[in-house]
Design a protein around this motif. Structure first.
Motif, PDB file in Angstrom:
ATOM      1  N   LEU A  76     -22.526  24.351 -13.642  1.00 46.26           N
ATOM      2  CA  LEU A  76     -21.238  24.640 -13.375  1.00 46.26           C
ATOM      3  C   LEU A  76     -20.398  24.016 -12.324  1.00 46.26           C
ATOM      4  O   LEU A  76     -19.116  24.000 -12.165  1.00 46.26           O
ATOM      5  N   LEU A  77     -21.379  23.937 -11.006  1.00 48.49           N
ATOM      6  CA  LEU A  77     -20.843  23.283  -9.919  1.00 48.49           C
ATOM      7  C   LEU A  77     -20.424  21.529  -9.841  1.00 48.49           C
ATOM      8  O   LEU A  77     -20.122  21.091  -8.772  1.00 48.49           O
ATOM      9  N   LEU A  78     -20.980  21.224 -11.004  1.00 51.15           N
ATOM     10  CA  LEU A  78     -20.969  19.614 -10.989  1.00 51.15           C
ATOM     11  C   LEU A  78     -19.552  19.321 -10.848  1.00 51.15           C
ATOM     12  O   LEU A  78     -19.362  18.145 -10.431  1.00 51.15           O
ATOM     13  N   GLY A  79     -18.677  19.991 -11.435  1.00 49.28           N
ATOM     14  CA  GLY A  79     -17.189  19.657 -11.495  1.00 49.28           C
ATOM     15  C   GLY A  79     -16.594  19.460 -10.040  1.00 49.28           C
ATOM     16  O   GLY A  79     -16.462  18.194  -9.657  1.00 49.28           O
ATOM     17  N   PRO A  80     -16.481  20.454  -9.575  1.00 49.08           N
ATOM     18  CA  PRO A  80     -15.930  20.343  -8.119  1.00 49.08           C
ATOM     19  C   PRO A  80     -16.874  19.931  -6.935  1.00 49.08           C
ATOM     20  O   PRO A  80     -16.514  19.319  -6.064  1.00 49.08           O
ATOM     21  N   GLY A  81     -18.184  19.844  -7.199  1.00 44.01           N
ATOM     22  CA  GLY A  81     -19.292  19.264  -6.411  1.00 44.01           C
ATOM     23  C   GLY A  81     -19.427  19.724  -5.106  1.00 44.01           C
ATOM     24  O   GLY A  81     -19.048  21.123  -5.122  1.00 44.01           O
ATOM     25  N   GLY A  82     -19.380  19.074  -4.038  1.00 44.87           N
ATOM     26  CA  GLY A  82     -19.419  19.617  -2.607  1.00 44.87           C
ATOM     27  C   GLY A  82     -20.703  20.286  -2.141  1.00 44.87           C
ATOM     28  O   GLY A  82     -21.783  20.071  -2.698  1.00 44.87           O
ATOM     29  N   ALA A  83     -20.569  21.017  -1.027  1.00 41.80           N
ATOM     30  CA  ALA A  83     -21.680  21.448  -0.374  1.00 41.80           C
ATOM     31  C   ALA A  83     -22.377  22.716  -1.343  1.00 41.80           C
ATOM     32  O   ALA A  83     -23.648  22.779  -1.132  1.00 41.80           O
ATOM     33  N   ALA A  84     -21.417  23.400  -1.878  1.00 41.33           N
ATOM     34  CA  ALA A  84     -22.029  24.568  -2.807  1.00 41.33           C
ATOM     35  C   ALA A  84     -23.058  23.722  -3.805  1.00 41.33           C
ATOM     36  O   ALA A  84     -24.113  24.359  -4.231  1.00 41.33           O
ATOM     37  N   LEU A  85     -22.713  22.739  -4.218  1.00 40.23           N
ATOM     38  CA  LEU A  85     -23.579  22.051  -5.393  1.00 40.23           C
ATOM     39  C   LEU A  85     -24.768  21.672  -4.599  1.00 40.23           C
ATOM     40  O   LEU A  85     -25.879  21.608  -5.225  1.00 40.23           O
ATOM     41  N   THR A  86     -24.601  20.894  -3.492  1.00 34.22           N
ATOM     42  CA  THR A  86     -26.057  20.614  -2.786  1.00 34.22           C
ATOM     43  C   THR A  86     -26.880  21.542  -2.567  1.00 34.22           C
ATOM     44  O   THR A  86     -28.043  21.421  -2.908  1.00 34.22           O
ATOM     45  N   TRP A  87     -26.368  22.659  -2.191  1.00 33.21           N
ATOM     46  CA  TRP A  87     -27.220  23.957  -1.810  1.00 33.21           C
ATOM     47  C   TRP A  87     -27.724  24.418  -3.028  1.00 33.21           C
ATOM     48  O   TRP A  87     -29.233  24.781  -3.120  1.00 33.21           O
TER      49      TRP A  87
END
Length: 165
Positions: A76-87
């Protein structure tokens, strides 16, 4: 979509926290307690614990849930990406290692001690316990404890980053 991301991250955090707690409890309480028992008690208690832990609450609320919800949160975080996705991806990778260790090391050891039969019917309880190798089981469980705890930290970071976004 934002609510789904948040709910997935929360579910991942809760289930991962459950698993860190389970593995941690075995590391600092269950196995040290069992280590102090006689062979019959060890074999019987370990068999009973292993049978009891295989239940829907453990599977959905922890073992499988942590993998599924963390994977879903990452997706679900693939769209916005960013640090939340990395963590979140880091937490997923850590728990995937834990999942493999569990399936490849701890579960086969659990199955071996259960296959020995009921303690009352085992002639060589000391041999069954020695072949189980509780020190090896405990070492791998400590690895699972550390990795799962790190995954919880990663998910906490993901939630903080998500909240900033």
């Amino acid at each position: 979509m934002e609510t789904a991301r948040l709910l997935a991250l929360i579910a991942a955090m809760v289930t991962m926290g459950n698993m860190a707690g389970v593995f941690g409890l075995y590391s600092h309480t269950v196995m040290p307690g069992l280590r102090r028992t006689d062979d019959r008690t060890f074999v019987g208690a370990f068999q009973a614990l292993d049978r009891a832990i295989i239940n829907p609450w453990f599977m959905l609320g922890g073992f499988l849930g942590a993998l599924v919800f963390t994977g879903a949160a990452a997706g679900l975080l693939l769209g916005p990406g960013g640090a939340a996705l990395t963590w979140t991806l880091t937490a997923f990778a850590l728990y995937l290692v834990v999942f493999v260790i569990t399936v490849a090391v701890n579960v086969p050891m659990n199955d071996t001690i259960k296959a020995a039969g009921e303690p009352d019917g085992i002639a060589d309880l000391a041999g069954v316990r020695a072949r189980f190798d509780e020190a090896r089981w405990s070492r791998w469980n400590l690895v699972r404890t550390v990795l799962t705890t790190l995954a919880v930290i990663c998910l906490a970071m993901a939630l903080m980053e998500h909240g900033r976004g």
